[in-house]
Design a protein around this motif. Structure first.
Motif, PDB file in Angstrom:
ATOM      1  N   ILE A   1       0.866  -1.182   0.000  1.00 28.27           N
ATOM      2  CA  ILE A   1       0.000   0.000   0.000  1.00 28.27           C
ATOM      3  C   ILE A   1       0.902   1.231   0.000  1.00 28.27           C
ATOM      4  CG2 ILE A   1      -1.783   1.263   1.265  1.00 28.27           C
ATOM      5  CD1 ILE A   1      -2.352  -1.529   2.672  1.00 28.27           C
ATOM      6  N   ALA A   2       0.617   2.209  -0.845  1.00 30.58           N
ATOM      7  CA  ALA A   2       1.394   3.459  -0.879  1.00 30.58           C
ATOM      8  C   ALA A   2       0.473   4.635  -0.552  1.00 30.58           C
ATOM      9  CB  ALA A   2       2.032   3.651  -2.245  1.00 30.58           C
ATOM     10  N   HIS A   3       1.041   5.651   0.067  1.00 24.94           N
ATOM     11  CA  HIS A   3       0.269   6.854   0.414  1.00 24.94           C
ATOM     12  C   HIS A   3       1.198   8.060   0.370  1.00 24.94           C
ATOM     13  CE1 HIS A   3      -3.056   9.134   1.986  1.00 24.94           C
ATOM     14  NE2 HIS A   3      -2.365   9.530   3.039  1.00 24.94           N
TER      15      HIS A   3
ATOM     16  N   ALA B   1      -8.448  10.414   3.854  1.00 23.98           N
ATOM     17  CA  ALA B   1      -7.513   9.619   3.061  1.00 23.98           C
ATOM     18  C   ALA B   1      -6.735   8.649   3.953  1.00 23.98           C
ATOM     19  CB  ALA B   1      -6.551  10.525   2.304  1.00 23.98           C
ATOM     20  N   GLU B   2      -6.333   9.118   5.125  1.00 25.75           N
ATOM     21  CA  GLU B   2      -5.612   8.240   6.045  1.00 25.75           C
ATOM     22  C   GLU B   2      -6.520   7.131   6.566  1.00 25.75           C
ATOM     23  OE1 GLU B   2      -3.526  11.555   5.061  1.00 25.75           O
ATOM     24  OE2 GLU B   2      -5.398  11.709   6.217  1.00 25.75           O
TER      25      GLU B   2
ATOM     26  N   ILE C   1       3.194  -0.391   4.264  1.00 22.69           N
ATOM     27  CA  ILE C   1       2.785   0.895   3.703  1.00 22.69           C
ATOM     28  C   ILE C   1       4.039   1.683   3.343  1.00 22.69           C
ATOM     29  CG2 ILE C   1       1.607   3.089   4.122  1.00 22.69           C
ATOM     30  CD1 ILE C   1      -0.178   1.594   6.131  1.00 22.69           C
ATOM     31  N   GLN C   2       4.136   2.096   2.099  1.00 20.13           N
ATOM     32  CA  GLN C   2       5.225   2.963   1.649  1.00 20.13           C
ATOM     33  C   GLN C   2       4.709   4.401   1.576  1.00 20.13           C
ATOM     34  OE1 GLN C   2       8.708   2.348   0.532  1.00 20.13           O
ATOM     35  NE2 GLN C   2       8.537   4.551   0.943  1.00 20.13           N
TER      36      GLN C   2
ATOM     37  N   ILE D   1      -1.160  -0.653  -4.429  1.00 21.54           N
ATOM     38  CA  ILE D   1      -2.361   0.189  -4.378  1.00 21.54           C
ATOM     39  C   ILE D   1      -1.918   1.537  -3.838  1.00 21.54           C
ATOM     40  CG2 ILE D   1      -4.684   0.487  -3.463  1.00 21.54           C
ATOM     41  CD1 ILE D   1      -4.886  -2.513  -3.129  1.00 21.54           C
ATOM     42  N   ALA D   2      -1.922   2.547  -4.691  1.00 18.18           N
ATOM     43  CA  ALA D   2      -1.428   3.878  -4.332  1.00 18.18           C
ATOM     44  C   ALA D   2      -2.602   4.784  -3.975  1.00 18.18           C
ATOM     45  CB  ALA D   2      -0.630   4.477  -5.483  1.00 18.18           C
ATOM     46  N   SER D   3      -2.689   5.144  -2.713  1.00 20.00           N
ATOM     47  CA  SER D   3      -3.691   6.088  -2.218  1.00 20.00           C
ATOM     48  C   SER D   3      -3.110   7.488  -2.415  1.00 20.00           C
ATOM     49  CB  SER D   3      -3.953   5.788  -0.737  1.00 20.00           C
ATOM     50  OG  SER D   3      -4.547   6.873  -0.079  1.00 20.00           O
ATOM     51  N   SER D   4      -3.673   8.255  -3.366  1.00 14.17           N
ATOM     52  CA  SER D   4      -2.934   9.434  -3.830  1.00 14.17           C
ATOM     53  C   SER D   4      -3.818  10.649  -4.074  1.00 14.17           C
ATOM     54  CB  SER D   4      -2.210   9.087  -5.138  1.00 14.17           C
ATOM     55  OG  SER D   4      -1.468  10.195  -5.612  1.00 14.17           O
TER      56      SER D   4
END
Length: 380
Positions: free
Chosen positions: A8-10, A19-20, A35-36, A91-94
């Motif tokens: 998971i990326a954020h 978002a968090e 998480i990255q 999965i990039a949360s962006s």
């Protein structure tokens, strides 16, 4: 090191917001996935991140940047681009940075909005932004927009948090994104605790109190909400932090109280006891009305963007047409004059549960790529 099934990326874990919350939902769904991110300040975000493996970039060694992530703007693109994630699926949360991490496998972007500070700088920064901030964006903006569009094209699929985010992704990147609404995570029915900074005097007023939960940024229009309450008899509790904080406190009338960095139990206490929530921001999704709805509470919100996805007018709330004190005050009076069906409001919130979100998200990813490793899934 062996290639990981899912990461998971954020953008950065330095604040508390919707978002968090999405990232935490992903961490629960994909148990064990790291998480990255670029920067991680545990004390300023949700404590649940302490239970997850969080990886950061070298920028995280600079304490000042962890505490004030906006100062890192000239450095974040390079830090992200130099970070490679060796995983089958990312999965990039962006909303501006995480979609730029280099990957060896498939990259799925869950997008809240293309970077507001790049494509809507006037609305995002407001009229009170410093000259140095404006100068930095003027100098770096053209390069960053080229970088941003190039990183968007590196994704295998885009998923948008709302219909307005989908439209913006199409306009900025020329990419068609499926819409999957994020979940609420208010935890109605969980433990409650009165916020320590909330005195009896602060709540002593006609008709109880209303609630505004927002980061204190110019485009959130909290100043208009605060001004509106100068003409209303009841109290307003504002929960949030941000660069507008000092200005808002200075202009606030006596019936407005400010709180920040609350726990989930303290937020549940406020949701359970408020009369309604009020939001005048230009939101990409509009999570707070859904959180309030899980407690059976109506919303008073701007007729714009994500609120159109999350509020059923006349059933779960009232919409006003412009973010002005007069329009907000009029809508608050209408809200107080109506009889609301709390059970109907709660039923609406059930459609935005974490379970529903994860089911829709995994289905959308599999439709787009067929790449989601089932073995990595945890329990919602």
């Amino acid at each position: 090191m062996a290639r990981e099934p899912l990461v998971i990326a954020h953008d950065y874990l330095t604040q508390r917001g919707g978002a968090e919350r999405v990232v935490l939902a992903l961490a629960r769904a994909f148990a064990g996935a790291p998480i990255q991110t670029t920067l991680f300040e545990p004390g300023d975000t949700y404590p649940e991140f302490g239970d997850v493996e969080v990886r950061t970039t070298p920028l995280d060694r600079i304490a000042l940047l962890r505490r004030h992530h906006r100062l890192a703007l000239p450095l974040l693109a390079a830090a992200v681009q130099r970070t490679r994630i060796d995983a089958d699926v990312v999965i990039a949360s962006s909303s501006g940075w995480a979609h730029g991490f280099r990957t060896t496998g498939r990259k799925i972007v869950y997008c809240y909005s293309p970077a507001r500070w790049l494509y809507q700088p006037g609305a995002y920064l407001g009229q009170h932004a410093s000259r140095s901030t404006r100068l930095a964006l003027a100098v770096l903006g053209p390069w960053l927009r080229r970088w941003d569009r190039r990183q968007a094209r590196s994704a295998d699929a885009y998923i948008a948090c709302s219909s307005v985010a989908r439209d913006r992704v199409r306009a900025v990147y020329g990419i068609e994104a499926e819409v999957v609404h994020p979940p609420h995570s208010s935890g109605a029915g969980g433990s409650e605790h009165r916020p320590a900074g909330l005195s009896d005097t602060a709540l002593d007023g006609a008709g109880g109190f209303d609630l505004c939960v927002s980061r204190l940024l110019p485009y959130k229009n909290v100043d208009a909400v605060v001004t509106a309450f100068a003409t209303l008899p009841h109290r307003l509790v504002v929960v949030g932090a941000g660069p507008e904080q000092a200005r808002l406190r200075a202009m606030a009338p006596p019936n407005v109280v400010f709180l920040q960095h609350l726990t989930d139990a303290e937020m549940r206490w406020l949701y359970a006891r408020c009369a309604s929530i009020v939001a005048a921001s230009f939101e990409d999704f509009g999570l707070i009305p859904v959180e309030a709805a899980s407690f059976g509470k109506p919303s008073v919100a701007l007729r714009w963007g994500g609120f159109l996805d999350t509020i059923v007018e006349g059933v779960t709330g009232i919409l006003f047409d412009e973010p002005t004190p007069t329009a907000i005050a009029d809508a608050m009076r209408r809200c107080r004059s109506m009889r609301w069906d709390a059970e109907a409001i709660r039923a609406h919130a059930a459609g935005f549960s974490e379970e529903a979100f994860l089911e829709r998200l995994t289905a959308a990813i599999e439709r787009a790529t067929g790449a989601l490793p089932r073995a990595s899934r945890g329990r919602p």
